[in-house]
Design a protein around this motif. Structure first.
Motif, PDB file in Angstrom:
ATOM      1  N   ALA A   3      23.755   4.098  68.294  1.00 31.44           N
ATOM      2  CA  ALA A   3      23.213   4.781  67.113  1.00 31.44           C
ATOM      3  C   ALA A   3      21.799   4.330  66.780  1.00 31.44           C
ATOM      4  CB  ALA A   3      24.130   4.570  65.907  1.00 31.44           C
ATOM      5  N   THR A   4      21.428   3.111  67.196  1.00 27.25           N
ATOM      6  CA  THR A   4      20.077   2.624  66.902  1.00 27.25           C
ATOM      7  C   THR A   4      19.021   3.343  67.748  1.00 27.25           C
ATOM      8  OG1 THR A   4      20.124   0.814  68.531  1.00 27.25           O
ATOM      9  CG2 THR A   4      20.993   0.357  66.335  1.00 27.25           C
ATOM     10  N   SER A  60      19.125   6.698  67.990  1.00 27.09           N
ATOM     11  CA  SER A  60      19.186   8.085  67.519  1.00 27.09           C
ATOM     12  C   SER A  60      17.769   8.618  67.325  1.00 27.09           C
ATOM     13  CB  SER A  60      19.967   8.151  66.199  1.00 27.09           C
ATOM     14  OG  SER A  60      21.291   7.687  66.390  1.00 27.09           O
ATOM     15  N   ILE A  74      25.802   7.091  58.969  1.00 28.40           N
ATOM     16  CA  ILE A  74      25.982   6.222  60.124  1.00 28.40           C
ATOM     17  C   ILE A  74      24.991   5.058  60.075  1.00 28.40           C
ATOM     18  CG2 ILE A  74      25.862   6.123  62.655  1.00 28.40           C
ATOM     19  CD1 ILE A  74      28.223   7.729  61.652  1.00 28.40           C
ATOM     20  N   GLY A 119      22.835   4.089  56.447  1.00 33.21           N
ATOM     21  CA  GLY A 119      22.418   5.437  56.773  1.00 33.21           C
ATOM     22  C   GLY A 119      20.974   5.716  56.407  1.00 33.21           C
ATOM     23  N   ILE A 176      19.015  15.164  62.136  1.00 35.81           N
ATOM     24  CA  ILE A 176      19.263  13.850  62.736  1.00 35.81           C
ATOM     25  C   ILE A 176      20.265  13.989  63.875  1.00 35.81           C
ATOM     26  CG2 ILE A 176      20.058  11.495  62.317  1.00 35.81           C
ATOM     27  CD1 ILE A 176      19.452  12.005  59.307  1.00 35.81           C
ATOM     28  N   TRP A 177      19.877  13.520  65.070  1.00 32.85           N
ATOM     29  CA  TRP A 177      20.803  13.466  66.200  1.00 32.85           C
ATOM     30  C   TRP A 177      21.253  12.029  66.384  1.00 32.85           C
ATOM     31  CZ3 TRP A 177      20.304  11.098  71.190  1.00 32.85           C
ATOM     32  CH2 TRP A 177      21.372  11.391  72.056  1.00 32.85           C
ATOM     33  N   ILE A 178      22.564  11.793  66.291  1.00 36.42           N
ATOM     34  CA  ILE A 178      23.121  10.458  66.461  1.00 36.42           C
ATOM     35  C   ILE A 178      23.422  10.229  67.941  1.00 36.42           C
ATOM     36  CG2 ILE A 178      24.952   8.858  65.810  1.00 36.42           C
ATOM     37  CD1 ILE A 178      23.148   9.708  63.477  1.00 36.42           C
ATOM     38  N   ASN A 179      22.801   9.227  68.512  1.00 33.24           N
ATOM     39  CA  ASN A 179      23.050   8.884  69.912  1.00 33.24           C
ATOM     40  C   ASN A 179      24.462   8.307  70.027  1.00 33.24           C
ATOM     41  OD1 ASN A 179      23.174   7.431  72.425  1.00 33.24           O
ATOM     42  ND2 ASN A 179      20.937   7.440  72.492  1.00 33.24           N
ATOM     43  N   THR A 187      22.389  10.967  56.974  1.00 30.96           N
ATOM     44  CA  THR A 187      23.574  10.477  57.673  1.00 30.96           C
ATOM     45  C   THR A 187      24.032   9.180  57.033  1.00 30.96           C
ATOM     46  OG1 THR A 187      24.507   9.779  59.799  1.00 30.96           O
ATOM     47  CG2 THR A 187      22.199   9.214  59.394  1.00 30.96           C
ATOM     48  N   LEU A 193      22.365   3.034  61.412  1.00 35.91           N
ATOM     49  CA  LEU A 193      21.363   3.198  62.460  1.00 35.91           C
ATOM     50  C   LEU A 193      20.626   1.902  62.767  1.00 35.91           C
ATOM     51  CD1 LEU A 193      19.788   6.631  61.396  1.00 35.91           C
ATOM     52  CD2 LEU A 193      21.752   6.198  62.897  1.00 35.91           C
TER      53      LEU A 193
END
Length: 352
Positions: free
Chosen positions: A56-57, A59, A315, A324, A49-52, A313, A317
């Motif tokens: 984050a939405t 990503s 985070i 997460g 997973i790459w978090i922008n 994750t 998203l």
């Protein structure tokens, strides 16, 4: 490893019918994914997973398509393919790191093993452009090469980034090799071997590797034997094994590893019980005041079939993934995106 005789896709979830050596069916009480991705051409194996950092939405999920003409694919959070790397010769596992310094600039990277070229490949994110001069050779000078597992470690003291690489087979000691990623100039990345470590039972192989950056440790699955834990920083010059756990918890192979972080030091370690289509959950912080004691907390049945790789994750998203997302590969050339809250409910229920 997979044993597929026939694959049937129904209601957006892949189920499997085996004419011989029947595999475990998806349990009726299995957690169901929110999203099943578009189907890839060959054989999904491992996600990351790459978090922008800006939103984050937005990503993305990077996943491997494992074949001679495979590659890395990027999915949006709706499971749609949005981009693809150049063709790779059997990419196996993939991991992501943030802020590698290249030509004085911070670049997020995805690093994958390319088995048929005995190399690791490095791509910038989110554009999936190669920045490795065609690949970096690994396990040089050894007969047993065939790279499979990979995890990236970012050292907190200086933000140096290391790739910890496993292989199809190897010696009973120094099975894993650790490479420091370097700025090779002209926008390219190099790598140098800085450490060789890790025990191996010889039972099957070591594919699943995961690093906990905050705690500075690495876990890997010695399949059909257990989960091993070591310190991640090569500068410590400490190759002693910290823990070996999960030895009696799995039907057969212990595979993909994902680490869910509730705080900087607490959370869960989730490991695929591959042939049972479940995930085994252990306390990230250890138990009974011992950071290296890992009792089984829960077994969570999922809709994935024979899962090789997973990521998670905490985070937010957005949408269904407020707490997460848990991502797992499944037979049928797909990845499944789960709402973490569905996993947390199962863990909480098991604790009662």
């Amino acid at each position: 490893m997979k044993n597929i005789n026939k694959i049937v896709v129904a209601f957006g979830i892949v189920s499997l019918i085996s004419c011989s050596n029947k595999l475990a069916p998806i349990r009726k009480d299995a957690v169901k994914p929110v999203i099943v991705t578009q189907v890839l051409p060959h054989d999904t194996d491992d996600p990351a997973i790459w978090i922008n950092p800006a939103d984050a939405t937005k990503s993305i999920i990077i996943g491997t398509d494992k074949d001679t003409d495979g590659g890395l694919y990027a999915f949006d959070l709706n499971g749609k393919i949005i981009s693809k790397s150049e063709v790779l010769k059997r990419p196996n596992n993939v991991d992501i790191a943030y802020g590698l310094i290249i030509d004085g600039k911070k670049v997020d990277v995805a690093v994958t093993t390319e088995r048929e070229n005995n190399s690791i490949r490095i791509f910038s994110l989110p554009d999936l452009k190669p920045i490795d001069n065609g690949g970096i050779s690994v396990f040089d000078g050894k007969l047993e090469r065939d790279p499979m597992g990979i995890a990236l470690y970012t050292r907190s003291t200086d933000n140096a980034i290391f790739a910890i690489v496993g292989r199809k087979s190897g010696p009973s000691e120094t099975y894993l090799w650790q490479y420091q990623l370097t700025d090779a100039g002209n926008g390219k990345v190099g790598a140098n071997v800085v450490r060789k470590f890790g025990k191996y039972s010889g039972k099957k192989e070591i594919e699943a590797i995961a690093v906990d950056n905050e705690l500075g440790v690495v876990y890997y699955c010695d399949e059909q034997f257990g989960i091993r834990k070591y310190k991640a920083d090569p500068a410590l010059n400490d190759n002693s094994e910290l823990a070996l756990f999960g030895q009696n918890d799995f039907k057969a192979d212990n595979e993909g590893i994902a680490i869910y972080k509730t705080t900087a030091t607490t959370g869960y370690i989730l490991v695929s019980n591959q042939q049972a289509n479940t995930f085994m959950v252990y306390p990230r912080e250890g138990a009974n005041g011992n950071a290296n004691e890992y009792p089984l907390l829960a077994e969570i049945p999922t809709s994935t079939i024979e899962c090789d790789g997973a990521d998670v994750t905490a985070i937010n998203l957005g949408g269904a993934f407020q707490k997460g997302m848990f991502v797992a590969m499944s037979n049928g050339m797909t990845f499944h995106f789960y709402n973490w809250e569905d996993f947390q409910k199962r863990i909480d229920a098991a604790k009662k």
